[in-house]
Design an enzyme around this catalytic site. Structure first.
Site, PDB file in Angstrom:
ATOM      1  N   THR A  52       0.818  -1.213   0.000  1.00 37.77           N
ATOM      2  CA  THR A  52       0.000   0.000   0.000  1.00 37.77           C
ATOM      3  C   THR A  52       0.854   1.266   0.000  1.00 37.77           C
ATOM      4  OG1 THR A  52      -1.401  -1.285   1.486  1.00 37.77           O
ATOM      5  CG2 THR A  52      -2.003   1.029   1.137  1.00 37.77           C
ATOM      6  N   THR A  53       1.824   1.306   0.908  1.00 40.54           N
ATOM      7  CA  THR A  53       2.654   2.501   1.074  1.00 40.54           C
ATOM      8  C   THR A  53       3.341   2.843  -0.253  1.00 40.54           C
ATOM      9  OG1 THR A  53       3.106   1.627   3.272  1.00 40.54           O
ATOM     10  CG2 THR A  53       4.414   3.520   2.573  1.00 40.54           C
ATOM     11  N   TRP A  54       3.873   1.826  -0.883  1.00 39.41           N
ATOM     12  CA  TRP A  54       4.572   1.990  -2.165  1.00 39.41           C
ATOM     13  C   TRP A  54       3.616   2.506  -3.239  1.00 39.41           C
ATOM     14  CZ3 TRP A  54       6.591  -2.741  -5.408  1.00 39.41           C
ATOM     15  CH2 TRP A  54       7.464  -2.282  -6.407  1.00 39.41           C
ATOM     16  N   SER A  67       4.944 -10.258   6.494  1.00 32.88           N
ATOM     17  CA  SER A  67       4.954  -8.810   6.663  1.00 32.88           C
ATOM     18  C   SER A  67       3.915  -8.381   7.700  1.00 32.88           C
ATOM     19  CB  SER A  67       4.674  -8.141   5.312  1.00 32.88           C
ATOM     20  OG  SER A  67       4.760  -6.752   5.421  1.00 32.88           O
ATOM     21  N   LYS A 117      11.568  -4.665   4.942  1.00 34.88           N
ATOM     22  CA  LYS A 117      12.599  -5.145   4.008  1.00 34.88           C
ATOM     23  C   LYS A 117      12.295  -4.765   2.567  1.00 34.88           C
ATOM     24  CE  LYS A 117      15.118  -9.070   5.723  1.00 34.88           C
ATOM     25  NZ  LYS A 117      15.335 -10.517   5.520  1.00 34.88           N
ATOM     26  N   HIS A 174      -8.955  -0.611   2.620  1.00 37.18           N
ATOM     27  CA  HIS A 174      -8.694  -2.058   2.602  1.00 37.18           C
ATOM     28  C   HIS A 174     -10.005  -2.850   2.414  1.00 37.18           C
ATOM     29  CE1 HIS A 174      -4.497  -1.918   3.733  1.00 37.18           C
ATOM     30  NE2 HIS A 174      -4.699  -1.441   4.927  1.00 37.18           N
TER      31      HIS A 174
END
Ligand code: A3P
Length: 323
Positions: free
Chosen positions: A71-73, A161, A290, A131
């Protein structure tokens, strides 16, 4: 206004008290609502409110993901695509502001008393994130015909994750978290935040087949491996296609670099900063761990990996979708 909110909270809580419960990963209980599992009463209240009140405009964009799918990406990629031309590389908001502040998470609006934008206002198109499973999107989202970008990630990395994220995240309601093995059991049973994972993915996969012009289905792994191709696809779908001129200028590569894990995770804002929405704030750092494909190999036993693969095979059987 507050009175109204209190009454709404009460109404939601009454519904929640009748729902099936399971032991939460880090909260006391998780609740099953419309076939999916939610982390806490507070979280679920936000979801019920989104269902009732979220009315995007036709030109708005909705980013949807299961938690920990990238999501962040994708928030940063979509923001950078939409706002390119407004900023140059040295002054870009993504260098100093969390993607979570730039692209808001719809489910927390309720608790922050932030109204959704009025559809009548002439403000420029916005990107929202949720979401919510496809089957829980409200009729007004479907009626708006706004474009939906869904990002998913292979279930083994998603599980790993999610486990690490929930361990790190500051909780309103702390409780001894589940062990890795217990959490794995729950994930396999479908009892994970916004799970079952496979049902979440399949909801949007089917929608993308039925309405390809309205729902774009992307994989984290594909964006990692064939970044330029998929970034261009994403931009085109969003209605912000790169011109040949822009490509020649190297804009695609520039955006990929700006949003890369290496770059984003080393920015001060994402290392030690917090993002603020309304009166709430949260650490940015837990959203960067990561950022690799296949980290599950360092965490899952061979048996666990086989079991998850088997479940994935069964659940996706008959659909042209692989992880
Ligand atoms: P890992 O825990 O495997 O590292 P979400 O944004 O949906 O919460 O997902 C978080 C996952 O995406 C984490 O995965 C995180 O490290 C990774 N991630 C965050 N920013 C990223 C970026 N710019 N590029 C690639 N992966 C990123």
């Amino acid at each position: 206004e507050d009175d109204g909110k209190e009454r709404t909270c009460k109404r939601y809580s009454e519904i929640i008290s009748t729902l099936p419960k399971e032991k939460g990963w880090t909260t006391e209980h998780m609740y099953q609502y419309q076939g999916f599992w939610y982390h806490s009463v507070v979280g679920l209240q936000g979801i019920m409110w989104v269902e009732e009140h979220f009315k995007p405009r036709h030109e708005d964009l909705l980013l949807v993901s299961a938690p920990k799918s990238g999501t962040t990406w994708f928030k940063s990629l979509m923001f950078a695509i939409m706002n390119r031309g407004q900023y140059d590389c040295s002054t870009h908001p993504l260098l100093t502001t969390s993607p979570h502040e730039l692209v808001p998470f719809s489910e927390i609006f309720f608790h922050l008393n932030i109204p959704f934008p009025n559809p009548d206002t002439l403000s420029p198109p916005q990107i929202f994130h949720t979401h919510l499973p496809f089957t829980s999107l409200s009729q007004s989202v479907l009626d708006s015909q706004c474009r939906i970008v869904y990002v998913c990630r292979n279930p083994k990395d998603t599980f790993v994750s999610l486990f690490h994220f929930l361990q790190k995240k500051e909780e309103e309601n702390p409780r001894e978290p589940l062990s890795f093995e217990e959490a794995f059991e729950q994930f396999c049973k479908g009892v994970s935040v916004y799970g079952p994972f496979w049902d979440h993915v399949l909801g949007y996969w089917k929608a993308s087949l039925e309405w390809p012009e309205r729902v774009l289905f992307l994989k984290y792994e594909d964006m990692k491996v064939d970044s330029s191709f998929h970034l261009k696809r994403l931009a085109e779908f969003m209605g912000y296609a790169f011109s040949l001129e822009e490509e020649k200028q190297g804009l695609v590569k520039e955006i990929l670099k700006l949003c890369s894990f290496e770059n984003q995770s080393n920015l001060r804002v994402n290392k030690t900063g917090r993002f603020r929405v309304g009166h709430m704030s949260m650490e940015n750092n837990p959203f960067f761990r990561k950022g690799e494909v296949g980290d599950w190999k360092n965490h899952l036993t061979a048996e666990m990996a086989e079991r998850l693969d088997r479940i994935t095979g069964q659940k996706l059987n008959g659909y042209d979708l692989r992880f």
